[in-house]
Design an enzyme around this catalytic site. Structure first.
Site, short mmCIF file in Angstrom:
data_model
loop_
_atom_site.label_atom_id
_atom_site.label_comp_id
_atom_site.label_asym_id
_atom_site.label_seq_id
_atom_site.Cartn_x
_atom_site.Cartn_y
_atom_site.Cartn_z
N ASP A 172 0.61 4.89 -3.86
CA ASP A 172 -0.62 5.65 -3.64
C ASP A 172 -1.22 6.01 -5.00
OD1 ASP A 172 0.78 7.70 -4.75
OD2 ASP A 172 1.24 8.68 -2.87
N LYS A 231 -0.11 0.85 2.07
CA LYS A 231 0.58 2.09 1.70
C LYS A 231 1.19 2.77 2.92
CE LYS A 231 0.67 6.68 1.00
NZ LYS A 231 0.38 7.79 1.94
#
Length: 221
Positions: A144, A126
């Site tokens: 996320d 991420k």
DNA sequence: AACTCGGGGCA
DNA sequence: TGCCCAGAGTT
């Protein structure tokens, strides 16, 4: 959990267009002035709010604008700067290790390749995607918890695995829209499609939303 | 797959 | 007071 009666066809284009109308200026809300600051701020943002991150980085970046400067700090000293955040000891340790690698292996620069970014302590898929996309303009779609949840509810993705969700989104969303879509899904997840009680009655996506149609009891003012 | 790190904000 | 926050590393 019920078995999911997946819609026959997900109106991806309508969803993306509606998101664009709802959040025309969605953007990264972390404060940063260069790739290095974004990298650090993003590491710090794990399980913390961007507001808290911005609060602690203001002073930190003012006094330590470069990885070389960070290396003047001990682990405890850096931890003191970021004490207002959760996980601050781990983050302090990881950030100093990362800065050491940046200085020793990359001439103090943030690398522009995912494989290299992901090898930095504290940097996962991420964070690497956020840096690639926001700092270097390299197409990447970071997943996320917000992107994951909202994508599932809109049936843009049917997996709980963020990496798989990333693959599915990249297939459905035009490459040029990855970055905007990423930010808009996050803004939507924070403002309306929140985890607990999503405000479906306020949501322009309701006509296209599998979750909103099937969870009428979650409609809150 | 399940833990662990973790203080602060907010209902 | 409990739950969550722009996750990642280890077991």
């Amino acid at each position: 959990m019920q078995t999911k009666p997946k819609p026959k066809r997900v109106p991806t284009r309508k969803i993306l267009d509606t998101l664009a109308v709802m959040y025309p200026d969605a953007h990264c809300e972390l404060d940063y002035r260069n790739p290095f600051e974004l990298l650090i701020a993003t590491i710090l943002s794990a399980q913390s709010t961007d507001r808290q991150v911005n609060k602690v980085t203001k002073d930190l970046f003012a006094k330590h604008p470069t990885p070389e400067s960070f290396l003047q700090l001990t682990e405890d000293e850096l931890a003191e700067y970021i004490r207002g955040l959760g996980l601050f000891r781990n983050k302090s340790k990881n950030i100093l290790k990362t800065c050491r690698i940046l200085v020793e292996e990359y001439n103090g620069e943030v690398p522009k390749k995912r494989e290299l970014l992901e090898k930095l302590p504290g940097v996962g898929r991420k964070t690497a995607n956020v840096v690639l996309s926001n700092a270097f303009g390299i197409p990447a779609l970071a997943v996320d918890t917000h992107v994951q949840r909202v994508s599932n509810r809109l049936a843009l993705a049917d997996s709980e695995n963020p990496l798989e969700t990333e693959r599915q989104l990249m297939k459905k969303v035009p490459r040029a829209e990855w970055s905007d879509t990423h930010h808009r899904l996050i803004w939507h997840g924070r403002r309306i499609c929140i985890a607990r009680k999503p405000k479906c009655s306020l949501c322009d996506l309701l006509p296209y939303c599998w979750y909103g149609k099937n969870e009428t009891n979650t409609k809150v003012k």
